[in-house]
Write a protein that holds these residues in place. Structure first.
Motif, short mmCIF file in Angstrom:
data_model
loop_
_atom_site.label_atom_id
_atom_site.label_comp_id
_atom_site.label_asym_id
_atom_site.label_seq_id
_atom_site.Cartn_x
_atom_site.Cartn_y
_atom_site.Cartn_z
N GLY A 142 0.92 -1.40 -0.15
CA GLY A 142 -0.32 -0.01 -0.05
C GLY A 142 0.99 1.22 -0.42
N THR A 143 0.18 2.45 -0.20
CA THR A 143 0.52 3.98 -0.10
C THR A 143 0.80 3.89 1.57
OG1 THR A 143 -0.35 4.87 -1.72
CG2 THR A 143 0.83 6.05 -0.90
N ASP A 174 -12.55 1.44 -1.48
CA ASP A 174 -11.51 0.90 -0.64
C ASP A 174 -10.33 2.54 -0.33
OD1 ASP A 174 -8.57 0.65 0.18
OD2 ASP A 174 -9.18 -1.21 0.18
N ASP A 211 -10.68 3.12 -4.17
CA ASP A 211 -10.54 1.78 -5.13
C ASP A 211 -11.70 1.49 -4.94
OD1 ASP A 211 -7.49 2.27 -5.62
OD2 ASP A 211 -7.76 0.62 -3.67
N GLU A 251 -1.92 14.36 11.16
CA GLU A 251 -2.30 12.32 11.29
C GLU A 251 -2.89 12.37 12.32
OE1 GLU A 251 -2.43 10.25 8.55
OE2 GLU A 251 -2.72 8.35 9.33
N GLY A 279 -11.08 0.18 4.43
CA GLY A 279 -9.62 0.77 4.08
C GLY A 279 -9.77 1.54 4.92
N GLY A 280 -8.03 2.01 5.15
CA GLY A 280 -7.69 2.89 6.92
C GLY A 280 -8.68 4.02 6.45
N THR A 281 -9.21 4.65 5.75
CA THR A 281 -9.20 5.77 6.27
C THR A 281 -11.49 5.89 6.78
OG1 THR A 281 -8.69 6.60 4.71
CG2 THR A 281 -10.51 8.02 4.63
N LEU A 317 -12.29 7.01 9.96
CA LEU A 317 -12.76 8.13 9.98
C LEU A 317 -14.14 8.24 10.65
CD1 LEU A 317 -11.77 10.27 9.74
CD2 LEU A 317 -12.13 11.20 7.66
N ALA A 333 -8.60 -1.15 7.11
CA ALA A 333 -7.06 -1.52 6.14
C ALA A 333 -6.19 -2.34 5.90
CB ALA A 333 -5.84 -0.41 7.56
N1 LIG Z 1 -8.90 6.20 12.84
C1 LIG Z 1 -8.44 6.21 11.69
N2 LIG Z 1 -9.34 7.69 11.30
C2 LIG Z 1 -8.92 8.35 10.17
N3 LIG Z 1 -7.68 7.39 9.07
C3 LIG Z 1 -7.79 6.38 9.55
C4 LIG Z 1 -7.96 6.50 10.45
N4 LIG Z 1 -6.30 4.71 10.73
C5 LIG Z 1 -6.10 5.38 9.47
N5 LIG Z 1 -6.67 6.07 9.16
C6 LIG Z 1 -6.16 6.36 7.47
O1 LIG Z 1 -5.86 5.28 6.29
C7 LIG Z 1 -5.20 5.87 5.37
C8 LIG Z 1 -3.75 4.73 5.35
O2 LIG Z 1 -5.06 3.64 4.58
P1 LIG Z 1 -4.70 1.86 4.35
O3 LIG Z 1 -3.77 1.20 5.32
O4 LIG Z 1 -5.92 1.25 3.87
O5 LIG Z 1 -3.98 2.61 3.04
P2 LIG Z 1 -2.49 2.12 2.61
O6 LIG Z 1 -3.28 0.52 2.02
O7 LIG Z 1 -1.29 1.43 2.74
O8 LIG Z 1 -2.61 3.03 0.77
P3 LIG Z 1 -3.57 2.85 -0.68
O9 LIG Z 1 -4.57 1.45 -0.64
O10 LIG Z 1 -4.24 4.30 -1.06
O11 LIG Z 1 -1.87 2.63 -1.25
C9 LIG Z 1 -4.20 6.81 6.14
O12 LIG Z 1 -4.66 8.14 5.81
C10 LIG Z 1 -4.80 6.86 8.11
O13 LIG Z 1 -5.15 8.40 8.45
#
Ligand SMILES: Nc1ncnc2c1ncn2[C@@H]1O[C@H](COP(=O)(O)OP(=O)(O)OP(=O)(O)O)[C@@H](O)[C@H]1O
Ligand SMILES: [Mg+2]
Length: 418
Positions: free
Chosen positions: A13-14, A209, A216, A254, A328-330, A333, A367
């Motif tokens: 991931g990013t 996601d 995505d 963050e 996905g992580g976001t 929220l 996530a």
């Molecule tokens: N509790 C939360 N509230 C808000 N945002 C969150 C929370 N937990 C994680 N994030 C956000 O989720 C994002 C990371 O999500 P994820 O791990 O799904 O990304 P990734 O798979 O690494 O990236 P991508 O899929 O975009 O390549 C980050 O921007 C992080 O700040």
């Protein structure tokens, strides 16, 4: 006969690199036996921008997963995202042997091959060829043509391609870390495997996601994939907005986003304050939680507007009674679901990956939908054992990184039981 085997999912991931080792046997649950989670390096908007750095974080997560599982791992299912992904719908036609006259799996493979043979620029590669619906001797809307008498078989397929250069960069960082690529899988297809119910998939749903660098999406209708897209906005943009508007270091932005963030300002107490550490030696200061929430809401609304625009363009926006499933992580929220529903006028729920047993402690968060989804993808589509529909692919399992595997994804769902 048991078809149990060990497989590895690698989500590059990013923001994080995740290696998961699992035992799969074609049953509903995957058994997680090894977990490696490392901060990502060398990635931007879902794509590799520094092979050496990205390989370093893949190697670290691989080592962790090896230590926790006790297995040495050599190959992995690898997730792919980024702006370089393109998806088109295409038709393929094949004639049937008049003496035989009954549609078999070979005929379907031939029709899919024909659909796949759309003009493919030399700098792109096919990731997935997914049959959506079949037409048999002019009769359309057929989901499973096997066994039907026919002279002519047509398939409507969803074809997902990726830029060769982006795939090679990703492959290089995976192989430099000591892993061969079993199979590349598009991010939202993996996530969909982990978070969607069969009922959602059948009635029409969009999985969204929202990661760090990308959002995505994949639309599932009548049990299969009709549309996919990658949008280059994610949680990192929210963090950057907060840092920019409130003049905070990115790390602090963050932190308050994750700890105090709320996507719906109208649910926030107007007097609530948050203490933040600004740049350098400055004393901690306070800001209004309401102001933070407004910044977050603006970007989250933008993300869902972009998703909606894409869905409208696809023409399938009215075909999703099950609404949106956010992951996905976001999607962690607070109140993001409300914003999604309001902007897209669809029912929405937030989902973390399911159907897993074993070492799952760290994985119960949205996530990890992609990482766990890669395991489900392997379990349901590539093993040749039963999937949740109770159907059984008869396709022989192919070993090794084989682009031919792209043909007939999700095909297992369409075949009748033996
Ligand atoms: N509790 C939360 N509230 C808000 N945002 C969150 C929370 N937990 C994680 N994030 C956000 O989720 C994002 C990371 O999500 P994820 O791990 O799904 O990304 P990734 O798979 O690494 O990236 P991508 O899929 O975009 O390549 C980050 O921007 C992080 O700040
Ligand atoms: Mg991701």
């Amino acid at each position: 006969m048991s078809t149990e085997r060990i497989i590895v999912g690698l989500d590059v991931g990013t923001t994080k690199t995740v290696t998961l080792v699992a035992e799969i046997d074609g049953s509903e649950n995957v058994r997680i036996i090894g977990v490696g989670i490392e901060p990502a390096q060398g990635m931007n908007k879902g794509m590799v921008v520094d092979v050496a750095l990205a390989a370093e974080s893949v190697r670290a997560s691989k080592r962790q997963a090896e230590r926790s599982s006790g297995y040495e791992i050599g190959r992995a299912y690898v997730s792919v995202a980024g702006k370089h992904i393109l998806a088109v719908n295409s038709r393929g036609v094949t004639g049937l042997n008049p003496n035989q006259g009954v549609v078999g799996n070979e005929d379907i493979e031939r029709a899919l091959e024909a659909a796949r043979a759309v003009a493919l620029p030399h700098n792109r590669e096919v990731l997935h060829v997914i049959p959506r619906t079949f037409t048999v001797d002019g009769q359309d809307g057929i989901h499973n043509p096997v066994g039907l008498h026919a002279y002519r078989l047509e398939v409507e397929a969803h074809i997902i391609t990726a830029a060769s250069s982006s795939l090679r960069n990703l492959e290089k960082c995976v192989t430099d870390a000591g892993l061969a690529v079993d199979r590349f899988v598009l991010n939202p297809l993996a996530s969909g495997e982990a978070v969607l119910t069969e009922a959602e998939r059948n009635s029409g749903v969009v999985v969204i996601d929202i990661g760090g660098g990308t959002t995505d999406i994949a639309v599932f209708i009548e049990g299969t994939v009709w549309h996919t897209a990658v949008i280059e906005v994610g949680g990192n943009h929210i963090t950057n907005d907060i840092a920019h508007v409130l003049h905070l270091p990115v790390v602090e932005a963050e932190r308050i986003k994750v700890e105090e963030g709320n996507a719906a300002p109208d649910t926030v107490d107007r007097d609530a304050v948050i203490t933040v550490a600004p740049f350098g030696e400055d004393m901690p200061t306070q800001l209004l939680a309401y102001d933070l929430s407004q910044i977050i809401e603006a970007r989250v609304e933008e993300i869902f507007s972009l998703v909606m625009k894409d869905l409208k363009r696809s023409g399938y926006d009215g075909l999703m009674p099950a609404g949106a499933v956010l992951t996905g992580g976001t999607s962690a929220l607070t109140n993001i679901r409300n914003v999604a529903s309001k902007v897209m006028r669809l029912p929405a729920r937030v989902a973390e990956p399911g159907n897993m047993i074993g070492l799952t402690d760290k994985l119960h968060t949205p996530a990890h939908a992609t990482g766990v989804g890669l395991l489900h993808f392997a379990n349901r589509i590539d093993t040749g054992s039963s999937d949740r529909l109770g159907t059984r692919p008869r396709r022989p399992r192919r070993e090794g990184p084989d682009i031919g595997k792209a043909i007939g994804d999700f095909f297992g769902r369409l075949l009748p039981d033996d």
